[in-house]
Design a protein around this motif. Structure first.
Motif, mmCIF file in Angstrom:
data_model
loop_
_atom_site.group_PDB
_atom_site.id
_atom_site.type_symbol
_atom_site.label_atom_id
_atom_site.label_comp_id
_atom_site.label_asym_id
_atom_site.label_seq_id
_atom_site.Cartn_x
_atom_site.Cartn_y
_atom_site.Cartn_z
ATOM 1 N N SER A 122 -73.563 -15.684 -4.687
ATOM 2 C CA SER A 122 -73.359 -16.223 -3.348
ATOM 3 C C SER A 122 -72.098 -17.066 -3.210
ATOM 4 N N TYR A 123 -71.701 -17.756 -4.303
ATOM 5 C CA TYR A 123 -70.613 -18.724 -4.196
ATOM 6 C C TYR A 123 -69.418 -18.431 -5.098
ATOM 7 N N GLY A 124 -69.578 -17.554 -6.095
ATOM 8 C CA GLY A 124 -68.448 -17.166 -6.934
ATOM 9 C C GLY A 124 -67.724 -18.354 -7.528
ATOM 10 N N SER A 125 -66.419 -18.449 -7.268
ATOM 11 C CA SER A 125 -65.588 -19.493 -7.876
ATOM 12 C C SER A 125 -65.860 -20.873 -7.286
ATOM 13 N N GLY A 136 -85.565 -23.405 -25.779
ATOM 14 C CA GLY A 136 -85.451 -22.033 -25.294
ATOM 15 C C GLY A 136 -84.022 -21.672 -24.929
ATOM 16 N N VAL A 137 -83.893 -20.590 -24.162
ATOM 17 C CA VAL A 137 -82.556 -20.050 -23.856
ATOM 18 C C VAL A 137 -82.293 -19.951 -22.361
ATOM 19 N N ASP A 138 -83.171 -20.528 -21.516
ATOM 20 C CA ASP A 138 -82.976 -20.411 -20.071
ATOM 21 C C ASP A 138 -81.613 -20.984 -19.680
ATOM 22 N N GLY A 139 -80.921 -20.268 -18.816
ATOM 23 C CA GLY A 139 -79.602 -20.689 -18.362
ATOM 24 C C GLY A 139 -78.453 -19.934 -18.992
ATOM 25 N N ALA A 140 -78.655 -19.384 -20.184
ATOM 26 C CA ALA A 140 -77.543 -18.736 -20.899
ATOM 27 C C ALA A 140 -77.047 -17.484 -20.173
ATOM 28 N N THR A 141 -77.962 -16.625 -19.742
ATOM 29 C CA THR A 141 -77.555 -15.435 -18.996
ATOM 30 C C THR A 141 -76.891 -15.833 -17.687
ATOM 31 N N GLY A 142 -77.429 -16.865 -17.061
ATOM 32 C CA GLY A 142 -76.895 -17.322 -15.782
ATOM 33 C C GLY A 142 -75.497 -17.897 -15.884
ATOM 34 N N VAL A 143 -75.221 -18.671 -16.943
ATOM 35 C CA VAL A 143 -73.873 -19.245 -17.055
ATOM 36 C C VAL A 143 -72.838 -18.145 -17.262
ATOM 37 N N ALA A 144 -73.226 -17.092 -17.981
ATOM 38 C CA ALA A 144 -72.300 -15.975 -18.163
ATOM 39 C C ALA A 144 -71.978 -15.312 -16.825
ATOM 40 N N ALA A 145 -72.995 -15.197 -15.947
ATOM 41 C CA ALA A 145 -72.773 -14.615 -14.619
ATOM 42 C C ALA A 145 -71.857 -15.502 -13.789
ATOM 43 N N VAL A 146 -72.064 -16.808 -13.863
ATOM 44 C CA VAL A 146 -71.231 -17.749 -13.103
ATOM 45 C C VAL A 146 -69.785 -17.677 -13.582
ATOM 46 N N LYS A 147 -69.608 -17.659 -14.892
ATOM 47 C CA LYS A 147 -68.250 -17.586 -15.448
ATOM 48 C C LYS A 147 -67.569 -16.286 -15.033
ATOM 49 N N HIS A 148 -68.325 -15.197 -15.058
ATOM 50 C CA HIS A 148 -67.788 -13.882 -14.690
ATOM 51 C C HIS A 148 -67.291 -13.872 -13.250
ATOM 52 N N ARG A 149 -67.940 -14.635 -12.375
ATOM 53 C CA ARG A 149 -67.556 -14.689 -10.960
ATOM 54 C C ARG A 149 -66.539 -15.803 -10.676
ATOM 55 N N GLY A 150 -66.058 -16.475 -11.724
ATOM 56 C CA GLY A 150 -65.015 -17.474 -11.525
ATOM 57 C C GLY A 150 -65.500 -18.887 -11.313
ATOM 58 N N THR A 152 -67.543 -22.575 -12.467
ATOM 59 C CA THR A 152 -67.307 -23.545 -13.531
ATOM 60 C C THR A 152 -68.628 -23.898 -14.204
ATOM 61 N N VAL A 153 -68.616 -23.917 -15.541
ATOM 62 C CA VAL A 153 -69.823 -24.138 -16.338
ATOM 63 C C VAL A 153 -69.681 -25.424 -17.141
ATOM 64 N N ILE A 154 -70.639 -26.324 -16.968
ATOM 65 C CA ILE A 154 -70.699 -27.579 -17.721
ATOM 66 C C ILE A 154 -71.989 -27.571 -18.535
ATOM 67 N N VAL A 155 -71.894 -27.875 -19.820
ATOM 68 C CA VAL A 155 -73.055 -27.880 -20.702
ATOM 69 C C VAL A 155 -73.146 -29.234 -21.402
ATOM 70 N N GLU A 156 -74.359 -29.778 -21.432
ATOM 71 C CA GLU A 156 -74.572 -31.006 -22.209
ATOM 72 C C GLU A 156 -74.319 -30.710 -23.686
ATOM 73 N N ASP A 157 -73.630 -31.600 -24.342
ATOM 74 C CA ASP A 157 -73.305 -31.425 -25.759
ATOM 75 C C ASP A 157 -74.585 -31.263 -26.570
ATOM 76 N N PRO A 158 -74.779 -30.115 -27.227
ATOM 77 C CA PRO A 158 -76.003 -29.921 -28.015
ATOM 78 C C PRO A 158 -76.175 -30.986 -29.103
ATOM 79 N N GLU A 159 -75.066 -31.527 -29.576
ATOM 80 C CA GLU A 159 -75.137 -32.538 -30.649
ATOM 81 C C GLU A 159 -75.829 -33.809 -30.179
ATOM 82 N N THR A 160 -75.740 -34.101 -28.885
ATOM 83 C CA THR A 160 -76.314 -35.346 -28.380
ATOM 84 C C THR A 160 -77.475 -35.106 -27.415
ATOM 85 N N ALA A 161 -77.784 -33.855 -27.103
ATOM 86 C CA ALA A 161 -78.893 -33.549 -26.196
ATOM 87 C C ALA A 161 -80.225 -33.900 -26.865
#
Length: 198
Positions: A122-125, A136-150, A152-161
């Motif tokens: 709906s919103y692309g870039s 789990g892995v929820d969100g991983a497929t979705g972030v790839a789709a968002v990146k593909h459409r231009g 921006t993806v922000i992820v909490e640092d796994p080291e400190t999550a």
């Protein structure tokens, strides 16, 4: 759409979280301030057997308006929309929300993946998505789709999550533009949505 959407680089922020996510959402939303120029859509995995108090909890910790999302509701800037327990949350290009009870995705409903994919379509870039703490892995497929459409993806640092599963899965896609400690994510979001590029 409106001039407001054409004059800003970003039109929506979407967030997915699971275990540890309530504290994560408080940390993020409490730092966004009262005048965020875009809406925020949130998928937090909750027990569907109980009425959620999450909007009330978050409302006490942020200056933004917080509510449970409603089907066919139009999203507004400065408001946080929480997916109801047991329902997927989607958004259309006209900014109208849809709630569905279709099958769980990766064993969860609501699904961050489905929300992110609808945001990407709906919103692309003009989309920003954030993956916070969770198992789990929820969100991983979705972030790839968002990146593909231009978008921006922000992820909490796994080291400190608090729980690294969801952030690690998102980082592993290679789609993350920013991998940040939780307390730094709000500043990154504000910096992006307040950029006045024409």
């Amino acid at each position: 759409m409106s001039e407001q959407h054409t004059s800003r680089p970003y039109a929506v922020v979407a967030v997915a979280s699971s275990a540890g996510g309530i504290q994560g959402l408080v940390a993020l939303l409490s730092r966004l301030g009262p005048d965020l120029p875009v809406p925020v859509l949130v998928v937090q995995h909750l027990d569907p057997r109980h009425r959620t108090l999450l909007p009330e909890v978050l409302s006490r910790r942020t200056e933004l308006a917080v509510k449970l999302a409603e089907d066919q509701e139009r999203i507004e800037p400065g408001t946080v929309y929480i997916a109801p327990p047991g329902l997927h949350l989607l958004v259309g290009p006209d900014g109208v929300l849809a709630l569905t009870s279709t099958d769980p995705v990766h064993f969860v409903r609501p699904s961050g993946d489905l929300l992110f994919e609808s945001v990407a379509e709906s919103y692309g870039s003009r989309a920003i998505v954030c993956v916070l703490t969770g198992t789990g892995v929820d969100g991983a497929t979705g972030v790839a789709a968002v990146k593909h459409r231009g978008g921006t993806v922000i992820v909490e640092d796994p080291e400190t999550a608090q729980f690294a599963g969801m952030p690690q899965a998102a980082v592993a896609t290679g789609a993350a533009d920013f991998v940040l400690r939780l307390e730094k994510i709000a500043a990154a979001v504000r910096g992006l949505v307040e950029d006045k590029r024409q």
